[in-house]
Design an enzyme around this catalytic site. Structure first.
Site, mmCIF file in Angstrom:
data_model
loop_
_atom_site.group_PDB
_atom_site.id
_atom_site.type_symbol
_atom_site.label_atom_id
_atom_site.label_comp_id
_atom_site.label_asym_id
_atom_site.label_seq_id
_atom_site.Cartn_x
_atom_site.Cartn_y
_atom_site.Cartn_z
ATOM 1 N N PHE A 1 0.843 -1.195 0.000
ATOM 2 C CA PHE A 1 0.000 0.000 0.000
ATOM 3 C C PHE A 1 0.878 1.244 0.000
ATOM 4 O O PHE A 1 0.761 2.127 0.848
ATOM 5 C CB PHE A 1 -0.927 -0.037 1.228
ATOM 6 C CG PHE A 1 -2.172 0.780 1.067
ATOM 7 C CD1 PHE A 1 -3.090 0.486 0.069
ATOM 8 C CD2 PHE A 1 -2.445 1.839 1.920
ATOM 9 C CE1 PHE A 1 -4.253 1.224 -0.081
ATOM 10 C CE2 PHE A 1 -3.603 2.595 1.779
ATOM 11 C CZ PHE A 1 -4.507 2.283 0.777
ATOM 12 N N GLY A 2 1.770 1.283 -0.970
ATOM 13 C CA GLY A 2 2.597 2.473 -1.162
ATOM 14 C C GLY A 2 1.862 3.431 -2.081
ATOM 15 O O GLY A 2 0.629 3.413 -2.167
ATOM 16 N N ARG A 3 2.640 4.256 -2.809
ATOM 17 C CA ARG A 3 2.035 5.269 -3.674
ATOM 18 C C ARG A 3 1.009 4.681 -4.641
ATOM 19 O O ARG A 3 -0.102 5.205 -4.784
ATOM 20 C CB ARG A 3 3.123 5.979 -4.487
ATOM 21 C CG ARG A 3 3.860 7.054 -3.744
ATOM 22 C CD ARG A 3 4.928 7.640 -4.652
ATOM 23 N NE ARG A 3 5.986 6.665 -4.832
ATOM 24 C CZ ARG A 3 7.192 6.751 -4.292
ATOM 25 N NH1 ARG A 3 7.521 7.793 -3.593
ATOM 26 N NH2 ARG A 3 8.081 5.807 -4.472
ATOM 27 N N ALA B 1 2.702 -5.223 -10.079
ATOM 28 C CA ALA B 1 3.916 -4.873 -9.326
ATOM 29 C C ALA B 1 5.126 -5.611 -9.906
ATOM 30 O O ALA B 1 5.786 -5.089 -10.830
ATOM 31 C CB ALA B 1 3.705 -5.187 -7.845
ATOM 32 N N ARG B 2 5.414 -6.791 -9.380
ATOM 33 C CA ARG B 2 6.502 -7.608 -9.909
ATOM 34 C C ARG B 2 6.060 -9.066 -9.960
ATOM 35 O O ARG B 2 5.469 -9.581 -9.003
ATOM 36 C CB ARG B 2 7.759 -7.475 -9.038
ATOM 37 C CG ARG B 2 8.523 -6.157 -9.249
ATOM 38 C CD ARG B 2 9.142 -6.059 -10.642
ATOM 39 N NE ARG B 2 9.913 -4.850 -10.854
ATOM 40 C CZ ARG B 2 9.469 -3.722 -11.411
ATOM 41 N NH1 ARG B 2 8.216 -3.639 -11.828
ATOM 42 N NH2 ARG B 2 10.270 -2.694 -11.584
ATOM 43 N N GLU C 1 10.033 -12.587 -16.967
ATOM 44 C CA GLU C 1 9.694 -11.801 -18.162
ATOM 45 C C GLU C 1 10.809 -11.886 -19.195
ATOM 46 O O GLU C 1 11.980 -11.858 -18.819
ATOM 47 C CB GLU C 1 9.478 -10.340 -17.758
ATOM 48 C CG GLU C 1 8.213 -10.179 -16.971
ATOM 49 C CD GLU C 1 7.894 -8.729 -16.639
ATOM 50 O OE1 GLU C 1 8.333 -7.830 -17.359
ATOM 51 O OE2 GLU C 1 7.175 -8.520 -15.663
ATOM 52 N N HIS D 1 3.531 -5.844 -19.476
ATOM 53 C CA HIS D 1 4.188 -4.908 -18.560
ATOM 54 C C HIS D 1 4.053 -3.456 -19.069
ATOM 55 O O HIS D 1 5.041 -2.795 -19.403
ATOM 56 C CB HIS D 1 5.669 -5.275 -18.361
ATOM 57 C CG HIS D 1 6.234 -4.745 -17.075
ATOM 58 N ND1 HIS D 1 7.236 -5.381 -16.372
ATOM 59 C CD2 HIS D 1 5.937 -3.624 -16.356
ATOM 60 C CE1 HIS D 1 7.532 -4.677 -15.283
ATOM 61 N NE2 HIS D 1 6.760 -3.613 -15.257
ATOM 62 N N ILE D 2 2.801 -2.999 -19.096
ATOM 63 C CA ILE D 2 2.512 -1.665 -19.631
ATOM 64 C C ILE D 2 1.925 -0.731 -18.564
ATOM 65 O O ILE D 2 1.261 0.252 -18.896
ATOM 66 C CB ILE D 2 1.551 -1.735 -20.853
ATOM 67 C CG1 ILE D 2 0.313 -2.589 -20.531
ATOM 68 C CG2 ILE D 2 2.283 -2.255 -22.073
ATOM 69 C CD1 ILE D 2 -0.776 -2.537 -21.589
ATOM 70 N N GLY D 3 2.179 -1.045 -17.293
ATOM 71 C CA GLY D 3 1.612 -0.232 -16.203
ATOM 72 C C GLY D 3 1.875 1.257 -16.359
ATOM 73 O O GLY D 3 0.991 2.086 -16.167
HETATM 74 C C1 DGY Z 1 8.515 0.360 -12.826
HETATM 75 O O1 DGY Z 1 8.698 1.570 -12.989
HETATM 76 O O2 DGY Z 1 9.071 -0.272 -11.929
HETATM 77 C C2 DGY Z 1 7.543 -0.299 -13.750
HETATM 78 O O3 DGY Z 1 7.506 -1.655 -13.596
HETATM 79 C C3 DGY Z 1 7.784 0.085 -15.186
HETATM 80 O O4 DGY Z 1 7.486 1.425 -15.329
#
Ligand code: DGY
Length: 318
Positions: A155-157, A236-237, A266, A284-286
């Site tokens: 629960f970070g940014r 996230a990861r 990945e 991975h397009i966040g």
């Molecule tokens: C990050 O910044 O860590 C994302 O996974 C890619 O923008």
């Protein structure tokens, strides 16, 4: 202009422009991730490296670069690709690009939550395949979002930005933090144990960094304990989720669905996921909006230049 910088992959032009004004730069000439051997060759003699999450930056890369290396500027908020301890022991500053990608990644998380719950990707494929013949009371029934329970692992940014959007959906919010309990300050949310969060949530969303503690935090046992109507999202990861266990959970319908933007290895995807219709697989397009990727390029360049000039960078991680 004595500084010599290597950029491991082309990033939006404004960031490169900023670097070009003050240093000699070379950018990976290929439209792909460099092989390990190529990377080891390109870094030689540089005082700064602008790297991506696809580059493993360890002692071998630092050795190959040489003792003049002052800064590794990662074009990401995450920095699990870099051996921070090794960099610190050599006096190399490592920086990242937090903040600017928060809202963009939260948007993508919501796009995934809505797309998996309402079966948008399946529906699109169905329509394109010419299968939509008539309105059907039982066609592509998904799950509601409004009024449901959303559980956060991390629960970070970014997690908080996702939670702010959840208000519009009148959701009950639960947060897991290994050391916290009670009310979450500034949010209408409470801290619960991981097992309670998994049992009670209709949507579980992962927003934690990858560390030794979070690697495979969600495995078979955890997925088994979720509601059979629940959905999992991970922006996230990848290695936070045991992908083989997730493939089994989705195939055997332990949970209703998952939407992933990140993967254990990945760009490889666990083969067990590829044939399933109850999982969405994004590449991975966040943070992938033009505005945000441009801001990331500028910040990564500013971080790098600050260190070379002997100043404190905007975002130092070690
Ligand atoms: C990050 O910044 O860590 C994302 O996974 C890619 O923008």
């Amino acid at each position: 202009m004595s500084w010599n910088v290597f950029v491991t992959r082309r990033i939006p032009e404004p960031g490169l422009e900023l670097l070009r004004n003050e240093c000699q730069i070379e950018v990976n000439p290929h439209d792909r991730v460099l092989t390990r051997e190529e990377l080891l060759g390109f870094v030689k003699g540089r005082s700064g490296l602008l790297t991506l999450l696809t580059d493993k930056i360890d002692s071998a890369v630092m050795d190959a670069t040489g003792s003049q290396l002052k800064v590794i500027s990662n074009y990401a908020v995450g920095y699990d690709n870099i051996d921070l301890k090794e960099a610190k022991s050599r006096g190399i500053v490592v920086t990242n690009t937090p903040g600017v990608l928060t809202e963009t990644t939260a948007d993508l998380t919501w796009a995934l939550i809505m797309a998996i719950a309402r079966r948008i990707v399946e529906g699109d494929a169905f329509t394109r395949a010419g299968k939509y013949k008539a309105w059907d009371p039982l066609l592509l029934l998904g799950g509601d979002i409004f009024g449901k329970t959303l559980g956060f692992i991390g629960f970070g940014r970014i997690g908080q930005a996702v939670a702010r959007r959840a208000k519009g959906f009148n959701m009950k919010l639960l947060v897991y933090h290994p050391k916290k309990s009670g009310v979450v300050p500034d949010f209408d949310a409470r801290y619960v144990s991981l097992s309670d969060l998994l049992k009670e949530s209709d949507f579980v969303s992962i927003h934690a960094p990858l560390t030794q503690e979070t690697r495979h935090l969600i495995g078979g046992k955890e997925l088994r304990s979720m509601k059979s109507t629940a959905y999992l999202t991970n922006t996230a990861r990848g290695p936070i989720v045991d992908e083989a266990a997730l493939a089994k959970a989705l195939k055997d319908k332990w949970i209703a669905g998952a939407a992933l933007d990140v993967y254990e290895e990945e760009p490889k995807i666990h083969p067990g996921l590829l044939d399933l219709s109850n999982v969405i697989l994004a590449p991975h397009i966040g943070s992938a909006s033009l505005e945000t990727r441009t801001k990331m390029a500028l910040i990564a360049a500013e971080n790098l230049l600050a260190v070379l000039k002997g100043k404190e960078p905007l975002h130092r991680v070690n």
